[in-house]
Design an enzyme around this catalytic site. Structure first.
Site, PDB file in Angstrom:
ATOM      1  N   CYS A 222      51.676  37.595  26.707  1.00  0.00           N
ATOM      2  CA  CYS A 222      50.555  36.752  27.137  1.00  0.00           C
ATOM      3  C   CYS A 222      51.034  35.735  28.172  1.00  0.00           C
ATOM      4  CB  CYS A 222      49.960  36.038  25.929  1.00  0.00           C
ATOM      5  SG  CYS A 222      48.535  34.999  26.343  1.00  0.00           S
TER       6      CYS A 222
ATOM      7  N   CYS B 238      50.775  28.492  25.119  1.00  0.00           N
ATOM      8  CA  CYS B 238      50.485  27.838  23.841  1.00  0.00           C
ATOM      9  C   CYS B 238      51.802  27.595  23.103  1.00  0.00           C
ATOM     10  CB  CYS B 238      49.560  28.706  22.996  1.00  0.00           C
ATOM     11  SG  CYS B 238      48.029  29.199  23.848  1.00  0.00           S
TER      12      CYS B 238
ATOM     13  N   CYS C   6      52.885  29.652  19.928  1.00  0.00           N
ATOM     14  CA  CYS C   6      52.661  31.104  19.880  1.00  0.00           C
ATOM     15  C   CYS C   6      53.870  31.922  20.339  1.00  0.00           C
ATOM     16  CB  CYS C   6      51.445  31.461  20.730  1.00  0.00           C
ATOM     17  SG  CYS C   6      51.004  33.213  20.605  1.00  0.00           S
TER      18      CYS C   6
ATOM     19  N   CYS D  23      39.225  41.960  11.695  1.00  0.00           N
ATOM     20  CA  CYS D  23      39.370  41.203  12.933  1.00  0.00           C
ATOM     21  C   CYS D  23      40.437  41.848  13.820  1.00  0.00           C
ATOM     22  CB  CYS D  23      39.767  39.765  12.627  1.00  0.00           C
ATOM     23  SG  CYS D  23      38.686  38.945  11.437  1.00  0.00           S
TER      24      CYS D  23
ATOM     25  N   CYS E 255      35.142  41.364  13.830  1.00  0.00           N
ATOM     26  CA  CYS E 255      35.443  40.149  14.594  1.00  0.00           C
ATOM     27  C   CYS E 255      36.500  40.488  15.644  1.00  0.00           C
ATOM     28  CB  CYS E 255      35.952  39.054  13.656  1.00  0.00           C
ATOM     29  SG  CYS E 255      36.401  37.501  14.488  1.00  0.00           S
TER      30      CYS E 255
ATOM     31  N   CYS F 195      33.460  31.967  15.297  1.00  0.00           N
ATOM     32  CA  CYS F 195      34.592  31.663  14.420  1.00  0.00           C
ATOM     33  C   CYS F 195      35.507  30.730  15.207  1.00  0.00           C
ATOM     34  CB  CYS F 195      35.324  32.950  14.037  1.00  0.00           C
ATOM     35  SG  CYS F 195      36.810  32.687  13.038  1.00  0.00           S
TER      36      CYS F 195
ATOM     37  N   ARG G 275      38.036  29.107   6.225  1.00  0.00           N
ATOM     38  CA  ARG G 275      39.063  30.133   6.020  1.00  0.00           C
ATOM     39  C   ARG G 275      40.460  29.524   5.926  1.00  0.00           C
ATOM     40  NH1 ARG G 275      36.322  34.838   6.671  1.00  0.00           N
ATOM     41  NH2 ARG G 275      34.365  34.669   7.841  1.00  0.00           N
TER      42      ARG G 275
END
Length: 317
Positions: free
Chosen positions: A53, A57, A60, A97, A129, A189, A261
């Protein structure tokens, strides 16, 4: 209890800082008004495209710029994803998901393949999702037409703290994607992560943003930082469980209809610590047969089912 969409930070801070037992009792009371307290939704989250990616972040391990042990993996074959979904349903999951480590959705063959995955899993009568990064209103409409039930796009942290965690996009990019999802008629979400080095004020600010949306997110994941070696936040301490309880309880009180969640970080939580989270209003967990949540360790479905049984809880149908 009526839903409220004009919370101020002082009100939410007051709730968060209540004496712990009082806070938990109120959250449990609200939870019982809007939900079946004996049911926990088991959700399965599968990384369908891993690593590489371009975002930065700080938490991550899938960011290409960090040196982690996570291997880059192209988009999984459709057949493989469907097989995962079938096994997830057999193991008690009612929500499946799919996550792709993209900055944004592109209108290409990979997106077309994901639309096919959504259609097939929707036909299995599971909630579907996706979390695929930023997307346009038109892309959101295509996902809804394919049968997508929910789109995940976490705020992660407060607007003020955002550029301390991520610099390759800004907070408004998050809000724009959430608005595009809502306009398309897909449920939202969106939650965040604690343990990033943020202040309590940052946590309250993030919750305020969520609770003041015109429609509360139908799903609010509360994540504890899963520390990944090679990322800038790898040496931060484990999140205190009572902080998780306070976040979950506060979210339950201010967004009573939402599914709250209990998400990342459960691998470091004892069964009793998780039980306090359920008592405080959490009514969903992510589980998996391969003991991973995206690319970090997670309890297995087998262990989770045994835990729920011991606590007198059952998987939501």
């Amino acid at each position: 209890m009526k839903l409220k969409h004009n919370w101020n930070k002082e009100e939410i801070m007051s709730i968060y800082n209540r004496p712990l037992m009082e806070l938990i009792f109120e959250a449990a009371t609200v939870h019982r008004e809007f939900h079946n307290p004996s049911e926990i939704q088991i959700s399965t989250l599968l990384s369908i495209k891993t690593g590489g990616c371009p975002e930065d972040c700080s938490y991550c391990g899938q960011a290409a710029r960090y040196h982690t042990d996570i291997k880059v993996q192209a988009l999984l074959p459709t057949k493989t994803v469907i097989e995962h979904a079938k096994r997830a349903k057999e193991n008690g999951s009612s929500r499946f998901c799919m996550a792709a480590a993209w900055r944004e959705v592109r209108d290409n063959k990979d997106f077309d393949r994901i639309l096919e995955m959504v259609k097939e899993i929707n036909n299995m009568e599971m909630e579907v999702c996706c979390t695929l990064g930023m997307l346009t209103e038109k892309q959101a409409e295509r996902l809804r037409e394919a049968g997508l039930h929910a789109y995940n796009h976490n705020l992660d942290t407060s607007e003020n703290n955002y550029n301390q965690i991520i610099t390759t996009r800004n907070f408004n990019h998050r809000i724009n994607t959430i608005n595009n999802v809502r306009k398309a008629g897909i449920t939202v979400c969106s939650g965040g992560i604690i343990g990033l080095g943020e202040t309590v004020e940052d946590r309250i600010s993030m919750l305020t943003t969520l609770a003041n949306m015109d429609t509360h997110p139908e799903s609010v994941p509360i994540n504890a930082l899963a520390r990944v070696k090679g990322t800038p936040l790898e040496n931060l301490p484990k999140v205190n469980n009572w902080d998780m309880v306070r976040m979950i309880a506060t979210a339950r009180i201010i967004m009573p209809k939402s599914m709250v969640r209990l998400s990342a970080g459960r691998i470091e939580m004892s069964e009793s610590e998780q039980a306090w989270c359920f008592m405080s209003g959490a009514n969903s967990i992510f589980s998996s047969e391969d003991e991973t949540l995206l690319v970090t360790p997670n309890p297995s479905t087998y262990k989770d089912l045994k835990m729920l049984n011991r606590l007198g809880l059952s998987p939501m149908k």
